[in-house]
Design an enzyme around this catalytic site. Structure first.
Site, PDB file in Angstrom:
ATOM      1  CD  GLU A 156      -3.189  -0.809   2.053  1.00 21.29           C
ATOM      2  OE1 GLU A 156      -2.969  -0.141   3.064  1.00 21.29           O
ATOM      3  OE2 GLU A 156      -4.289  -1.314   1.798  1.00 21.29           O
ATOM      4  CD  GLU A 314      -4.107  -5.588   2.560  1.00 21.84           C
ATOM      5  OE1 GLU A 314      -4.802  -4.931   3.346  1.00 21.84           O
ATOM      6  OE2 GLU A 314      -2.889  -5.407   2.423  1.00 21.84           O
TER       7      GLU A 314
END
Ligand code: GLA
Length: 692
Positions: A156, A314
């Site tokens: 991320e 995710e």
């Protein structure tokens, strides 16, 4: 981007199913239980080593590979593939102690400490050196491991450190600006530094837009956004270059965050640096339309992936830990949400994380294996979803089918439209895009959410809500689309500035004034909670403006009270067989649905789904050369019936002819032969007219 898929060992179980796996938090005895349970749940891939830097290299001169060797072998022996993290997301304490100069700095000059995660400056040469050294060591060690399916760069990127105002950032910003503008004169012109005595006479004077006595220069802020996104992208490229040098056959990804309010990374550019697009998506629990936001995000990820399969890296099995109140998912929601991602082109359904932590900040974040263990509904749901994905295996590899309508999405417009010192600080770019997307979907008209640089060929209607920043070439592309018979729809606060955030004068919206045949002299935004009455059902909020129309422009909606009573609120200019339409207020769902129905009807666009079911059901199509897979997803908690559908129901294992019942939050996937002409299925115009 060359589209690649994982190096995949599961030809008979082709949809990837798994989670982030953090074995460093557990004992080797637990690892054995983990892999047994993974097999029981049909898990076939895990994302490993994401936060393992300090475990692999606990001190500058100490490397500990034994545990990672063992777990990779264990997973491989059990048929579980690995998406291996480069492990650089969170620098270890020894590194920040040795080099505190890698820590990021906020706009008001505070240095962020270690102790959380992602505490590094994207532009720090010191951090970069250590990170690449680590990537090289990991790739050297595991590049030839047979269990390695894909590389996972960092994690991320930009989640916590996207906007760094440090001295490293200042130096890199200047370098970036020199490359963009070449001369100081060009920069001074672009930034409009004649205003407030801001003219620069040497590059060294230029800084990031740090906390200032008043509003920082908006063009500088916009460039700082571009620069900050590029700086993180450079980091992605640097890690990817090492991986590609050492293991050219292993695809490289990094997990994007196309979700909610995450805005600092311009993924339209980043997508070119990954071999396959991955995304993380978490629901915003407080939103009543959280599921629609999921579909919008998944749809945009499909656009970033050019409709090729992508990886949902995710999501949560149930609650997260980082919202004010963390809601558990309803029964059936785990499967419904996961299959909605699949419907939008995902070929991998993965979670954060495999086993719920007992320590650390995320111990209340749900996981595939919850604290309660296997005697839990969540575990049963996880196992059932694994079985469902196996049943849907034949869908893997199919591409998302194109829609007739494109909703354009642009990070630069997002950044520029929400800068400070604007007509209204209530303007929210992504919310406006979502409004329009939802209105089309509620009428059963499928849309593709597309990055603004997407090819518009083939779209009958292009919708660009709040497209604030419009360089000349973008205006030309949209005008050419309309001149070619296409339909264009836009809204207030679109077409206002050029790429330097400089206003296009002569009446708003400068970039589209002639195309739309409207001219706005002044904005009249509304106070919070205020509404603008309309001459039809529904109302406007947020914004009004005085719109003058050219001859030949149809006024579709008028304001019905206040200073603007009787004046246009929404317009449409026919252009040959195409059109250009405009809305000058934020229409509430009732008024917006009516306008979208009207515009679609006039454009001859029919619904792709039984309109009676449309507000409750999402319909998406994936396809191969010969086969179509029609996904019907019930967004509601009530049973629904959908008519005018046929095909073989892969989950119900039966033929469907004309009518299909969906359970609450239920999903059906119908296999159909793909028509020879490859045209998208449409129920025809008469159905849309009934809804408008
Ligand atoms: C992000 C991170 C994960 C985890 C989850 C929790 O997506 O990538 O490591 O922190 O959030 O929701």
């Amino acid at each position: 981007m060359a589209h690649r898929w994982l190096r995949w060992p599961h030809p008979h179980n082709p949809i990837a199913y798994g989670a982030d796996y953090n074995p460093e938090q557990w004992s080797p005895r637990t690892w054995r239980e983990d892999v047994a349970l993974m097999r029981e749940a049909s898990v076939n891939i895990v994302n490993l080593g994401i936060f393992s830097w300090a475990e692999v290299r606990p001190a500058p001169d100490e490397w500990r590979w034994d545990w990672l060797d063992e777990i990779l072998d264990l997973l491989h022996d059990n048929g579980i593939a690995v998406d291996l993290g480069t492990g650089t997301a969170s620098p270890p304490p020894w590194l920040t102690t040795l080099h505190p100069e890698i820590l990021p700095v906020t706009a008001d000059g505070r240095t962020l400490g270690p102790g959380g995660r992602q505490h590094w400056r994207p532009t720090s040469p010191v951090f970069r050196r250590y990170a690449l050294e680590h990537v090289r060591a990991v790739a050297d060690r595991y590049g030839a491991h047979p269990g390695l399916a894909m590389w996972h760069v960092s994690n991320e990127l930009g989640c916590h450190n996207a906007l760094d105002y440090s001295d490293d950032a200042a130096a890199a910003f200047r370098t970036w600006l020199r490359a963009r503008y070449d001369t100081l004169d060009a920069l001074n012109t672009a930034w409009g530094t004649a205003f407030w005595s801001q003219r620069y006479s040497a590059w060294e004077q230029i800084l990031p837009p740090r906390l200032a006595a008043s509003y920082p220069n908006p063009a500088q802020q916009l460039d700082f956004h571009r620069f900050s996104s590029d700086a993180l992208r450079e980091h992605l490229r640097a890690e990817a270059a090492v991986l590609r040098e050492l293991t050219p056959d292993i695809p490289v990804t990094t997990n994007f965050m196309v979700m909610g309010d995450t805005r600092n990374m311009d993924y339209a550019g980043w997508r070119h640096d990954v071999d396959l697009v991955s995304n993380d998506h978490y629901l915003t629990g407080a939103r009543p339309d959280a599921f629609e936001e999921l579909c919008f995000s998944a749809n945009l990820v499909r656009g970033l992936a050019d409709s090729a399969p992508w990886f949902l890296m995710e999501q949560s099995t149930s609650a997260v830990n980082w919202q004010p109140v963390n809601h558990a998912k309803a029964p059936g929601q785990l499967a419904r949400d996961s299959l909605a991602h699949l419907a939008h082109g995902a070929d991998a359904i993965s979670f954060f994380q495999w086993r719920q932590s007992t320590a650390g900040a995320e111990k209340y974040h749900s996981a595939m294996l919850p604290h309660a263990g296997t005697r839990s509904r969540l575990w049963r749901d996880v196992r059932d979803l694994g079985a469902t994905l196996r049943e849907l295996g034949e869908v893997a590899g199919s591409r998302a089918a194109p829609s007739s309508v494109a909703v354009l999405f642009d990070w630069e417009s997002w950044w520029s439209s929400e800068l400070d010192s604007h007509p209204s600080e209530l303007f929210r770019y992504r919310e406006l895009a979502l409004d329009w997307y939802k209105a089309f979907e509620a009428l059963g008209i499928a849309t593709d959410v597309q990055p603004v640089d997407a090819d518009l060929t083939g779209y009958r209607m292009v919708v660009a809500p709040g497209l604030h920043l419009v360089p000349a070439d973008l205006a030309a592309r949209i005008t050419a689309h309309v001149d070619g018979g296409g339909h264009f729809v836009t809204t207030f606060f679109s077409g206002i500035v050029d790429e330097n955030d400089r206003v296009l004068t002569g009446g708003y919206p400068g970039a589209f004034r002639d195309l739309l045949g409207v001219r706005v002299e002044e904005f009249a935004p509304l106070a919070p909670g205020a509404v603008a009455a309309l001459d039809r059902a529904g109302h406007g909020t947020l914004w009004t403006e005085h719109i003058a129309v050219d001859p030949g422009v149809d006024v579709l909606v008028r304001f019905a009270d206040g200073d603007l009573a009787g004046l246009p609120a929404a317009t449409r200019r026919p252009v040959g067989t195409g059109s250009a339409a405009y809305a000058g207020t934020r229409l509430d769902p009732v008024a917006l649905r009516a306008l979208v129905g009207d515009l679609s009807g006039r454009a001859g666009l029919g619904p792709d789904l039984d309109p009676a079911a449309a507000p409750a059901v999402v319909r998406r199509v994936r396809q191969t050369d010969t086969t179509r897979y029609v996904f019907l997803v019930n967004r509601t908690r009530e049973a629904r019936t959908v008519t005018a559908e046929h095909g073989y129901d892969l989950l119900g294992r039966r033929e469907v002819t004309g009518s299909l019942d969906l359970a609450p939050l239920g999903v059906a996937v119908l296999r159909q032969p793909r028509p020879i002409d490859h045209d998208e299925c449409s129920l025809g115009t008469e159905l849309i007219q009934k809804t408008s």
